[in-house]
Design a protein around this motif. Sequence first.
Motif, PDB file in Angstrom:
ATOM      1  N   PRO A  80       0.826  -1.208   0.000  1.00 57.57           N
ATOM      2  CA  PRO A  80       0.000   0.000   0.000  1.00 57.57           C
ATOM      3  C   PRO A  80       0.859   1.256   0.000  1.00 57.57           C
ATOM      4  O   PRO A  80       2.065   1.200   0.286  1.00 57.57           O
ATOM      5  N   THR A  81       0.260   2.378  -0.321  1.00 58.20           N
ATOM      6  CA  THR A  81       0.967   3.654  -0.304  1.00 58.20           C
ATOM      7  C   THR A  81       1.563   3.924   1.069  1.00 58.20           C
ATOM      8  O   THR A  81       0.977   3.569   2.095  1.00 58.20           O
ATOM      9  N   ALA A  82       2.773   4.493   1.098  1.00 59.37           N
ATOM     10  CA  ALA A  82       3.493   4.861   2.324  1.00 59.37           C
ATOM     11  C   ALA A  82       4.085   3.668   3.074  1.00 59.37           C
ATOM     12  O   ALA A  82       4.560   3.824   4.194  1.00 59.37           O
ATOM     13  N   SER A  83       4.089   2.493   2.464  1.00 60.11           N
ATOM     14  CA  SER A  83       4.624   1.312   3.148  1.00 60.11           C
ATOM     15  C   SER A  83       6.140   1.202   3.048  1.00 60.11           C
ATOM     16  O   SER A  83       6.740   0.366   3.722  1.00 60.11           O
ATOM     17  N   GLY A  84       6.760   2.022   2.193  1.00 60.89           N
ATOM     18  CA  GLY A  84       8.222   2.000   2.076  1.00 60.89           C
ATOM     19  C   GLY A  84       8.743   1.201   0.897  1.00 60.89           C
ATOM     20  O   GLY A  84       9.890   0.732   0.913  1.00 60.89           O
ATOM     21  N   LYS A 108       2.186   6.486   9.211  1.00 56.22           N
ATOM     22  CA  LYS A 108       3.152   6.803   8.144  1.00 56.22           C
ATOM     23  C   LYS A 108       2.524   7.721   7.102  1.00 56.22           C
ATOM     24  O   LYS A 108       3.178   8.634   6.595  1.00 56.22           O
ATOM     25  N   ILE A 109       1.264   7.472   6.790  1.00 58.79           N
ATOM     26  CA  ILE A 109       0.556   8.316   5.821  1.00 58.79           C
ATOM     27  C   ILE A 109       0.483   9.750   6.331  1.00 58.79           C
ATOM     28  O   ILE A 109       0.755  10.708   5.593  1.00 58.79           O
ATOM     29  N   GLN A 110       0.123   9.926   7.619  1.00 57.61           N
ATOM     30  CA  GLN A 110       0.029  11.265   8.198  1.00 57.61           C
ATOM     31  C   GLN A 110       1.387  11.961   8.217  1.00 57.61           C
ATOM     32  O   GLN A 110       1.498  13.137   7.851  1.00 57.61           O
ATOM     33  N   LYS A 111       2.426  11.236   8.627  1.00 59.94           N
ATOM     34  CA  LYS A 111       3.777  11.804   8.693  1.00 59.94           C
ATOM     35  C   LYS A 111       4.260  12.223   7.303  1.00 59.94           C
ATOM     36  O   LYS A 111       4.794  13.323   7.118  1.00 59.94           O
ATOM     37  N   ARG A 112       4.061  11.348   6.333  1.00 60.77           N
ATOM     38  CA  ARG A 112       4.490  11.657   4.974  1.00 60.77           C
ATOM     39  C   ARG A 112       3.719  12.836   4.398  1.00 60.77           C
ATOM     40  O   ARG A 112       4.293  13.701   3.714  1.00 60.77           O
ATOM     41  N   LEU A 113       2.442  12.910   4.704  1.00 61.32           N
ATOM     42  CA  LEU A 113       1.617  14.006   4.209  1.00 61.32           C
ATOM     43  C   LEU A 113       2.092  15.340   4.780  1.00 61.32           C
ATOM     44  O   LEU A 113       2.215  16.346   4.050  1.00 61.32           O
ATOM     45  N   ASN A 114       2.394  15.369   6.087  1.00 59.36           N
ATOM     46  CA  ASN A 114       2.912  16.585   6.711  1.00 59.36           C
ATOM     47  C   ASN A 114       4.225  17.017   6.063  1.00 59.36           C
ATOM     48  O   ASN A 114       4.455  18.207   5.807  1.00 59.36           O
ATOM     49  N   GLU A 115       5.087  16.048   5.788  1.00 56.91           N
ATOM     50  CA  GLU A 115       6.378  16.345   5.170  1.00 56.91           C
ATOM     51  C   GLU A 115       6.199  16.929   3.773  1.00 56.91           C
ATOM     52  O   GLU A 115       6.899  17.869   3.383  1.00 56.91           O
ATOM     53  N   ARG A 116       5.249  16.388   3.035  1.00 52.49           N
ATOM     54  CA  ARG A 116       5.024  16.872   1.674  1.00 52.49           C
ATOM     55  C   ARG A 116       4.486  18.300   1.669  1.00 52.49           C
ATOM     56  O   ARG A 116       4.860  19.095   0.804  1.00 52.49           O
ATOM     57  N   PHE A 117       3.622  18.615   2.615  1.00 48.93           N
ATOM     58  CA  PHE A 117       3.151  20.002   2.711  1.00 48.93           C
ATOM     59  C   PHE A 117       4.317  20.925   3.045  1.00 48.93           C
ATOM     60  O   PHE A 117       4.436  22.019   2.486  1.00 48.93           O
ATOM     61  N   ASP A 118       5.199  20.483   3.958  1.00 52.72           N
ATOM     62  CA  ASP A 118       6.375  21.288   4.327  1.00 52.72           C
ATOM     63  C   ASP A 118       7.330  21.472   3.153  1.00 52.72           C
ATOM     64  O   ASP A 118       8.010  22.494   3.047  1.00 52.72           O
ATOM     65  N   LYS A 145      -7.427  17.412   6.132  1.00 55.18           N
ATOM     66  CA  LYS A 145      -8.116  16.314   6.813  1.00 55.18           C
ATOM     67  C   LYS A 145      -8.756  15.362   5.809  1.00 55.18           C
ATOM     68  O   LYS A 145      -8.605  14.137   5.914  1.00 55.18           O
ATOM     69  N   LEU A 146      -9.457  15.926   4.825  1.00 57.72           N
ATOM     70  CA  LEU A 146     -10.131  15.091   3.828  1.00 57.72           C
ATOM     71  C   LEU A 146      -9.132  14.336   2.957  1.00 57.72           C
ATOM     72  O   LEU A 146      -9.372  13.185   2.579  1.00 57.72           O
ATOM     73  N   LEU A 147      -8.007  14.974   2.653  1.00 61.19           N
ATOM     74  CA  LEU A 147      -6.965  14.315   1.875  1.00 61.19           C
ATOM     75  C   LEU A 147      -6.403  13.120   2.638  1.00 61.19           C
ATOM     76  O   LEU A 147      -6.204  12.041   2.073  1.00 61.19           O
ATOM     77  N   TYR A 148      -6.148  13.306   3.925  1.00 59.77           N
ATOM     78  CA  TYR A 148      -5.633  12.214   4.757  1.00 59.77           C
ATOM     79  C   TYR A 148      -6.581  11.014   4.720  1.00 59.77           C
ATOM     80  O   TYR A 148      -6.142   9.867   4.489  1.00 59.77           O
ATOM     81  N   PHE A 149      -7.873  11.257   4.894  1.00 66.37           N
ATOM     82  CA  PHE A 149      -8.838  10.155   4.887  1.00 66.37           C
ATOM     83  C   PHE A 149      -8.948   9.521   3.490  1.00 66.37           C
ATOM     84  O   PHE A 149      -9.122   8.304   3.356  1.00 66.37           O
TER      85      PHE A 149
END
Length: 309
Positions: free
Chosen positions: A14-18, A214-224, A269-273
């Motif tokens: 799945p996405t973000a699994s490495g 991992k999905i949340q962490k990666r998403l935060n990093e991408r916004f940064d 929030k909606l993107l994360y879900f």
Amino acid sequence: MQTQAPKIIVVMGPTASGKSGVAIKLAQKFNGEIISADSRQVYKGLDIGSGKVDGVWSMEHGAFVSENVLHHLIDVAEPMEDYNISHFKKDAEKIIGEIIGRGKIPIICGGTNFWIDSITNNTIIPEVAPDELLRSMLRSKTTEELFEELRRLDPERAKNIDAKNPVRLIRAIEICKALGKVPKLSVVSCKLSVKKYDFLQIGIKTEREELNAKIQKRLNERFDEGMIQEVESLQKNGVTYEWLERIGLEYRWISRFLQDKVGLDEMKKLLYFDIIHFAKRQMTWLKRNKDIIWLDKYEDIEKEVKNFL
């Protein structure tokens, strides 16, 4: 005496699994080259949102290079250009032959499982030319309406398609209109004594709670890293919001934010879900494949690959 089939490693999950990190380590360890199987990473300029590895395009090798490993089928199409499973299968098969010819190991890695299956199952892709008039009419429909139309035209295809992906739905309807139904993408029906390739299919095993984190962490990093600015730049350079909407996930939700259809916090929030639901659909697809060996530790993956080779 039978000739041994060339060996190919496939890294899925799945996405973000490495997946990308594992594929790079394997390529470095076993003298491999990576073939990206990602329907968004083929496009130039879709970098942060599609999760491309850090690297540069090499004119010498005609490929993307990251950590001294060649990555094929990254940055091979312009935004809004039609690049579908037919293009991927044709290009990937050519590149596989070239990699083997160099005495190296092809490693297929990516999250577009439909594309990967076309190689591992050696499926026949129906040759149906794009119908731009039909596509423009279908693009005005919601994903729910598209899915209902496909279910009416071809109930069997509707059972296993990604019902949230308008690009896949439109293409399936397009094929239905041309051929009456979507042909089953099954293994080429000829019983050969020697198979073309020998595949080792590795799945990155990740528990759901860990994956969500991992999905949340990666998403935060991408916004940064400037993901919103990336989408802004694409739009200013002529890429339409309509096309970005169809590409989905990060590009869909950021496009809606830039058009003032949703606020910043709500968009995130909606993107994360949406990504979590996408990961679930990926796992549903992958669980049907009984040839995948699911492993969670890199050391075990490396050992499995060593035994295979």
